[in-house]
Design a protein around this motif. Structure first.
Motif, short mmCIF file in Angstrom:
data_model
loop_
_atom_site.label_atom_id
_atom_site.label_comp_id
_atom_site.label_asym_id
_atom_site.label_seq_id
_atom_site.Cartn_x
_atom_site.Cartn_y
_atom_site.Cartn_z
N LEU A 30 -8.80 35.68 27.21
CA LEU A 30 -8.48 35.64 25.78
C LEU A 30 -6.97 35.81 25.65
O LEU A 30 -6.43 36.88 25.93
N ARG A 32 -5.05 33.81 22.98
CA ARG A 32 -4.55 33.16 21.77
C ARG A 32 -4.45 34.19 20.66
O ARG A 32 -5.23 35.15 20.61
N GLN A 38 -8.33 30.62 19.37
CA GLN A 38 -9.08 30.95 20.58
C GLN A 38 -10.36 30.13 20.67
O GLN A 38 -10.71 29.63 21.74
#
Length: 236
Positions: A30, A32, A38
């Motif tokens: 993860l 973003r 995401q």
């Protein structure tokens, strides 16, 4: 059988799942700064159809992916999570971490500051191996990725009200001693989803790390059930 995708929570890495035995799983990071960004990045990179497992923030992203593209998700497993919109106290806490990083704190230090909430007092006292692995996940995550994950947290909205329309087969797993996302958060999720069931294990927030054999066995059994159901549907 559909590809297995694992999404670890904030300031966590693939080591979260290592002892649970999910061999060959796809494990995106993860990284973003917003939920829409995401979700788009994951849908662009993942196989056409997959089983999606998420822990904590990873499960929040997983729910968002399933809501955006339910036809691509063969099954959804949500672990130690919360589908409600963040509270102002949570937002203040994430902003505080961003400020502490601006002042020079690193991801390992911040992980250590919430260690009792992640593992529970007994594990902190009796399992130095789990303590070190938990802190090491912060070291590996690093400040740049943690900063993006904190922004990701700040971009969250309410998912609970959207779950009744999501009919993906779902397994929800909670930790009995989880103080970050207690069991009743998971009951709220299950009662709103048309095809979900709840299992509670004797663990804290980092459930797959703390109870890997129990979690791994549960995950494999559920995957088999999904595959059998898909095979049965294909024969009809």
């Amino acid at each position: 059988m559909s590809s297995l995708v694992l999404l670890a929570g904030m300031n966590c890495t693939a080591d979260l799942w290592a002892d649970a035995g999910p061999d060959g799983a796809i494990q995106p990071v993860l990284d973003r700064p917003s939920i829409p960004d995401q979700v788009e990045a994951l849908l662009d990179s993942l196989p056409e159809r997959f089983v999606l497992v998420g822990h904590s923030l990873g499960a929040i992203v997983a729910m968002s992916v399933a809501l955006a593209a339910p036809e691509r998700v063969a099954g959804l497993c949500l672990v130690s999570t919360n589908a409600k919109a963040p509270t102002e106290t949570q937002r203040e806490g994430w902003r505080d971490w961003l400020g502490r990083m601006d002042a020079g704190a690193d991801a390992r230090e911040l992980q250590e500051s919430i260690l009792p909430a992640l593992l529970g007092a007994e594990a902190v006292r009796d399992r130095p191996d789990l303590v070190e692995r938990t802190l090491a996940m912060g070291t590996v995550t690093g400040e740049a990725r943690l900063r993006a994950q904190l922004q990701l947290q700040l971009s969250r909205g309410d998912l609970l009200g959207r779950l009744p329309g999501l009919s993906v087969p779902t397994l929800v797993v909670s930790g009995l001693d989880d103080v970050i996302t207690p069991p009743h958060f998971h009951t709220e999720i299950v009662t709103r989803m048309p095809d979900a069931r709840l299992v509670t294990l004797d663990a804290g927030h980092l459930l797959p790390l703390e109870r890997p054999q129990a979690f791994g066995s549960l995950l494999r059994s559920w995957q088999t059930q999904l595959a059998d159901a898909a095979a049965g549907a294909g024969r009809r």
